[in-house]
Design a protein around this motif. Structure first.
Motif, mmCIF file in Angstrom:
data_model
loop_
_atom_site.group_PDB
_atom_site.id
_atom_site.type_symbol
_atom_site.label_atom_id
_atom_site.label_comp_id
_atom_site.label_asym_id
_atom_site.label_seq_id
_atom_site.Cartn_x
_atom_site.Cartn_y
_atom_site.Cartn_z
ATOM 1 N N MET A 315 -13.299 38.875 17.572
ATOM 2 C CA MET A 315 -14.547 38.150 17.783
ATOM 3 C C MET A 315 -14.558 37.388 19.092
ATOM 4 O O MET A 315 -15.625 37.143 19.659
ATOM 5 C CB MET A 315 -14.785 37.183 16.624
ATOM 6 N N ARG A 316 -13.381 37.030 19.598
ATOM 7 C CA ARG A 316 -13.326 36.323 20.891
ATOM 8 C C ARG A 316 -13.825 37.196 22.024
ATOM 9 O O ARG A 316 -14.320 36.688 23.041
ATOM 10 C CB ARG A 316 -11.894 35.867 21.168
ATOM 11 N N ILE A 377 -31.086 31.584 21.845
ATOM 12 C CA ILE A 377 -30.059 32.536 21.409
ATOM 13 C C ILE A 377 -28.749 32.254 22.118
ATOM 14 O O ILE A 377 -27.671 32.251 21.506
ATOM 15 C CB ILE A 377 -30.528 33.979 21.672
ATOM 16 N N SER A 378 -28.829 32.006 23.416
ATOM 17 C CA SER A 378 -27.620 31.721 24.186
ATOM 18 C C SER A 378 -26.932 30.456 23.688
ATOM 19 O O SER A 378 -25.698 30.406 23.581
ATOM 20 C CB SER A 378 -27.975 31.576 25.665
ATOM 21 N N PHE A 379 -27.720 29.426 23.354
ATOM 22 C CA PHE A 379 -27.139 28.173 22.855
ATOM 23 C C PHE A 379 -26.400 28.403 21.545
ATOM 24 O O PHE A 379 -25.259 27.946 21.361
ATOM 25 C CB PHE A 379 -28.249 27.133 22.672
ATOM 26 N N VAL A 380 -27.041 29.120 20.610
ATOM 27 C CA VAL A 380 -26.422 29.374 19.307
ATOM 28 C C VAL A 380 -25.155 30.213 19.464
ATOM 29 O O VAL A 380 -24.104 29.911 18.867
ATOM 30 C CB VAL A 380 -27.426 30.075 18.372
ATOM 31 N N MET A 381 -25.234 31.269 20.289
ATOM 32 C CA MET A 381 -24.079 32.148 20.454
ATOM 33 C C MET A 381 -22.946 31.450 21.188
ATOM 34 O O MET A 381 -21.761 31.712 20.918
ATOM 35 C CB MET A 381 -24.491 33.417 21.186
ATOM 36 N N ASN A 382 -23.267 30.568 22.121
ATOM 37 C CA ASN A 382 -22.208 29.816 22.810
ATOM 38 C C ASN A 382 -21.509 28.851 21.854
ATOM 39 O O ASN A 382 -20.282 28.658 21.946
ATOM 40 C CB ASN A 382 -22.805 29.051 24.001
ATOM 41 N N VAL A 388 -15.004 30.371 17.545
ATOM 42 C CA VAL A 388 -14.053 31.459 17.320
ATOM 43 C C VAL A 388 -13.055 31.596 18.465
ATOM 44 O O VAL A 388 -12.146 32.414 18.394
ATOM 45 C CB VAL A 388 -14.790 32.814 17.142
ATOM 46 N N SER A 389 -13.229 30.791 19.521
ATOM 47 C CA SER A 389 -12.313 30.899 20.653
ATOM 48 C C SER A 389 -10.933 30.351 20.287
ATOM 49 O O SER A 389 -10.783 29.591 19.335
ATOM 50 C CB SER A 389 -12.876 30.122 21.863
ATOM 51 N N LEU A 390 -9.954 30.739 21.066
ATOM 52 C CA LEU A 390 -8.567 30.324 20.809
ATOM 53 C C LEU A 390 -8.405 28.851 21.121
ATOM 54 O O LEU A 390 -8.701 28.391 22.234
ATOM 55 C CB LEU A 390 -7.614 31.162 21.661
ATOM 56 N N ALA A 391 -7.989 28.088 20.134
ATOM 57 C CA ALA A 391 -7.801 26.638 20.300
ATOM 58 C C ALA A 391 -6.376 26.371 20.767
ATOM 59 O O ALA A 391 -5.417 26.707 20.062
ATOM 60 C CB ALA A 391 -8.090 25.905 19.015
ATOM 61 N N GLU A 392 -6.250 25.778 21.955
ATOM 62 C CA GLU A 392 -4.908 25.459 22.482
ATOM 63 C C GLU A 392 -4.457 24.108 21.978
ATOM 64 O O GLU A 392 -5.253 23.174 21.855
ATOM 65 C CB GLU A 392 -4.957 25.470 24.006
ATOM 66 N N ARG A 393 -3.178 24.006 21.674
ATOM 67 C CA ARG A 393 -2.632 22.741 21.156
ATOM 68 C C ARG A 393 -1.584 22.197 22.106
ATOM 69 O O ARG A 393 -0.908 22.914 22.779
ATOM 70 C CB ARG A 393 -2.003 22.966 19.790
#
Length: 393
Positions: A315-316, A377-382, A388-393
Motif C-alpha cells: 500500500m505504500r 481527493i488529494s487531501f483524503v488520499m494524502n 500506511v507509510s513506514l513509521a520510523e522510530r
C-alpha cells in the motif's frame, strides 16, 4: 605597536543575496499582476463592446430546459443555478461509482496477476493490457452503442424475479419510501459506521501492544448489520417498497438507472481499473521476496500472507498511484458529453453556456468545481498515505 583588527564592512544593499532575492520576487509578482490585469481588462472591454453582460445574475434566471436525470427535484421552471447543482451532483455520483468499482476491479485483477492458476493469471494480464491501451472515449461508445443499445425494448425486458428489469431504456429496481421514524434507522447506520472506525483503531492498538489479532471484518459486518436491524424493528419498519411497473411503453416507479450513466460508469470502471491493477502489481512486486518466503516457512497460508504481509507493505507504493488515478477518473468523466449523460460539463458548460453566453463565469465555476473535488481527493488520499507509510522510530 599592535595593529587594530580590521572591521569587515557589510555588503551594500544590492550586493546582499537576501535583498536581491526579495527584489526579484517582487518584480516577478508585479509582472504577473500586470499580465493578469491586462488579460482581465481586455476581456471586460471586449465583452462590453459586444454587449455581453458579465456577472452571476444569470444563475437566478429560469433555465427553460429539461434534464434527463436529476438527483434533486428539477424541471424547466427552475433556474440556471439549479442546473449547476444538478450537474454537480450527477458528476459526483458517476465519479463515486467509478472510484469504488474501479478500485474493486483493480485490486482483484492486480492480485490475480500473481495467481498460481495459469488461466486466472493470463486473464488478468489480458484485461490489463487490453483495456488500458484502448482510448476511454471508444470504450464509452462501445458500452453505450454496442452493448446497451442492443438490449431489448421495455415490453421484452430482461427481468430478475419480476422485480429487477433491464432494457434499452435503463435498469429498474425497487426503491424504498421512508416514513415517520426512518431517521432512527439512519442514525443507527451512522452510529454503526462510527463504531466500526473506533473498533478498527482499538484493534490496531491492541495488535501493536500485544501482537494478538482481532477479527475486525467479522465484528464490523456484525455491527453494520445488527445495529440498524434492531433500530429498524424498534421503529416499526418505517419503509415501504416501491416496485417498478410497466405502464404503457415504459416502467414507472422504483429507481431508474439511465443507460448513459451505466455506459459511462462501466467505461470509467474498466478503464481506470486496468491502471489500478498495474499499480497493485507494482506495489506487490515492490515487497521483498524474502518477506513471503519467511511467511511460508512458518506455515502461513497464502491468503494470510497476502492480507497480513504483502498488501500492508504494498500500500505504500499503491496509494500515491491511486491518488492520481482517482483524480484522472473525475476529469475523464467530462467525456459524458459524448453520450449525453447530464454531468456538470454537459449541463452547465454545454446547454447553460449556449443559452446564456456567460462563458467566463460558467467556465470559471466549472474549473473551480473540478479543482475543489480533485484537491479534496488529494487531501483524503494524502492522509491515508500518511497512515500506511513506514513509521520510523
Amino acid at each position: 605597536m599592535s595593529e587594530k583588527p580590521q572591521v569587515k564592512s557589510s555588503p551594500s544593499f544590492f550586493n546582499n543575496p537576501r535583498n536581491r532575492s526579495i527584489i526579484y520576487q517582487l518584480l516577478l509578482l508585479a509582472g504577473l499582476g500586470y499580465f493578469f490585469y491586462g488579460i482581465i481588462s481586455n476581456t471586460l472591454a471586449n465583452l462590453e463592446a459586444r454587449g455581453i453582460k458579465s456577472g452571476y445574475d444569470f444563475l437566478f434566471t429560469t433555465a427553460g430546459f429539461d434534464i434527463l436525470m436529476s438527483l434533486v427535484p428539477y424541471d424547466a421552471t427552475h433556474t440556471y443555478g439549479r442546473t449547476f447543482i444538478v450537474g454537480l451532483l450527477n458528476t459526483i455520483l458517476v465519479s463515486t461509482i467509478g472510484i469504488i468499482l474501479s478500485t474493486i476491479v483493480g485490486f482483484i485483477m492486480g492480485v490475480a496477476h500473481f495467481s498460481h492458476n495459469l488461466l486466472i493469471r493470463k486473464l488478468a494480464v489480458a484485461y490489463i493490457e487490453t483495456f488500458r491501451n484502448i482510448p476511454l472515449l471508444l470504450q464509452i461508445f462501445f458500452w453505450y452503442f454496442a452493448v446497451l443499445a442492443a438490449l431489448p425494448s421495455a415490453r421484452q425486458s430482461m427481468s430478475l424475479g419480476e422485480v429487477i428489469f433491464l432494457n434499452v431504456r435503463g435498469l429498474y429496481f425497487p426503491g424504498l419510501n421512508a416514513e415517520s421514524g426512518a431517521s432512527i434507522v439512519y442514525a443507527a447506520i451512522a452510529a454503526a459506521i462510527a463504531s466500526i472506525f473506533v473498533l478498527r483503531r482499538w484493534a490496531k492498538k491492541r495488535q501493536d501492544d500485544t501482537g494478538q489479532q482481532f477479527p475486525v471484518l467479522k465484528a464490523s459486518l456484525a455491527i453494520l448489520f445488527i445495529l440498524p436491524l434492531v433500530a429498524l424493528f424498534a421503529a416499526g419498519v418505517p419503509f415501504t417498497w416501491d416496485f417498478p411497473e410497466l405502464k404503457g411503453f415504459n416502467f414507472r416507479g422504483g429507481i431508474t438507472v439511465i443507460p448513459e450513466l451505466m455506459a459511462l460508469a462501466l467505461a470509467l470502471t474498466v478503464y481506470t481499473g486496468a491502471f489500478i491493477a498495474e499499480a497493485v502489481r507494482a506495489g506487490v512486486q515492490a515487497v521483498p521476496h524474502g518477506q513471503t518466503e519467511a511467511a511460508r516457512s512458518i506455515g502461513l497460508k497464502e491468503s494470510k500472507i497476502m492480507k497480513l504481509i504483502v498488501v500492508p507493505q504494498a500500500m505504500r507504493v499503491i496509494v500515491p498511484l491511486l491518488n492520481s488515478e482517482y483524480q484522472s477518473l473525475v476529469k475523464n468523466s467530462t467525456l459524458a458529453t459524448a453520450i449525453g449523460y447530464p454531468d456538470l460539463f454537459t449541463v452547465f458548460v454545454g446547454t447553460t453556456l449556449n443559452q446564456t453566453g456567460q462563458a467566463i463565469e460558467i467556465v470559471f465555476m466549472t474549473m473551480a468545481v473540478y479543482f475543489v473535488v480533485n484537491m479534496s481527493i488529494s487531501f483524503v488520499m494524502n492522509r491515508f498515505n500518511a497512515s500506511v507509510s513506514l513509521a520510523e522510530r
